[in-house]
Design an enzyme around this catalytic site. Structure first.
Site, PDB file in Angstrom:
ATOM      1  CG  HIS A 131      -2.107  -0.854   1.114  1.00 18.84           C
ATOM      2  ND1 HIS A 131      -2.073  -2.175   1.461  1.00 18.84           N
ATOM      3  CD2 HIS A 131      -3.379  -0.602   0.676  1.00 18.84           C
ATOM      4  CE1 HIS A 131      -3.269  -2.712   1.249  1.00 18.84           C
ATOM      5  NE2 HIS A 131      -4.078  -1.782   0.769  1.00 18.84           N
ATOM      6  CE  LYS A 135      -3.864  -0.369   4.824  1.00 18.93           C
ATOM      7  NZ  LYS A 135      -5.162   0.221   5.235  1.00 18.93           N
TER       8      LYS A 135
END
Ligand code: NDP
Ligand SMILES: O=C(O)C1=N[C@H](C(=O)O)C[C@H](O)C1
Length: 233
Positions: A131, A135
């Protein structure tokens, strides 16, 4: 439908676009704790905020009989409690670690593959998620759902952990790179070969569309639900 966006960040803004294209009105765009006033009498709240705020946000909506579609990850230890609150208040709650159709198909494929592979201990299982660097939680909610799908089907495992698979603990590598929207892989590796299943999100539009479809679906329903109820029942 009147939609309150609880959490108006990267996801909230894309959900707004998708919802308006489907003919819905956005009646609140909140980056703060919801109240009866600022929610502005919605038919549903779509909650994509952060792990610290999510439980309280959902609680306030449910106690006011506003159904909640919750996509925030990283707060799951409190899920049984929020589900109890939904039932006690005769309201409706739907959590999805990932709202995209592709990932929900991938979840089903992952469970089938785990059931097939459980009799072949020569294959080592490993999960990986990649990701963007903004995040806040690790591993991703999607990776946790994938791990739970394997644990449910393969008695070799009884828990997941970050990093490498060890003994009865299924490992998840959580990598953070640039602006990656979300990539999840499951590897089965033997001495002679490797099987890999992989889902790659190209952008956030699939997550947003799934959340709006869930919000449309939950109208008039009471209780606790998942994307399985929306897509496969
Ligand atoms: N289930 C799924 O399909 C998906 C889930 N997610 C998850 O959704 C969540 C949000 O992701 P994303 O939109 O990318 O994150 P962002 O950080 O872009 O957005 C979160 C927003 O929540 C706001 N916020 C902060 N505190 C509160 C509060 N108390 N109440 C309401 N809102 C608040 C933030 O405001 P401010 O910036 O002012 O602090 C920010 O605008 C994450 O947990 C992520 O993992 C993401 C994509 C898909
Ligand atoms: O934070 C994100 O961006 C995402 N979060 C969800 C997760 O934790 O699984 C879903 C998606 O992968 C994007």
């Amino acid at each position: 439908m009147r939609i309150a966006l609880v959490g108006y960040g990267k996801m909230g803004k894309i959900i707004e676009e998708v919802a308006q294209k489907r003919g819905h009105s956005i009646v609140a765009q909140l980056n703060e704790t919801p109240t009866l006033e600022n929610l502005n009498n919605p038919d549903v709240a779509i909650e994509f905020s952060n792990p610290e705020a999510s439980f309280e946000n959902s609680r306030i909506c449910l106690q006011n009989q506003i159904p909640v579609i919750c996509g925030t990850t990283g707060w799951l230890d409190q899920k049984p409690e929020i589900e109890k609150i939904a039932v006690e208040n005769n309201s409706a709650f739907l959590y999805g670690s990932n709202f995209s159709l592709g990932v929900n198909l991938f979840f089903a494929l992952n469970e089938k593959l785990a059931d097939l592979m459980k009799n072949f201990p020569e294959y080592q299982v490993q999960l990986e998620e990649i990701h963007h660097t903004h995040k806040k939680d690790a591993p991703s909610g999607t990776a946790i759902t994938l791990a739970e799908g394997i644990i449910k089907n393969d008695p070799r495992f009884d828990a997941w952990k970050l990093e490498e698979t060890k003994d009865h603990q299924l490992g998840i590598f959580a990598l953070r790179e640039d602006e990656v929207p979300g990539t999840h892989s499951v590897f089965y590796k033997s001495d002679v070969d490797e099987i890999e299943i992989k889902h790659t999100a190209f952008n956030r539009n699939g997550f947003a569309l799934g959340a709006v479809i869930a919000a449309e679906w939950i109208q008039g329903k009471k209780g606790n639900f998942s994307m399985k109820d929306v897509l496969f029942n």
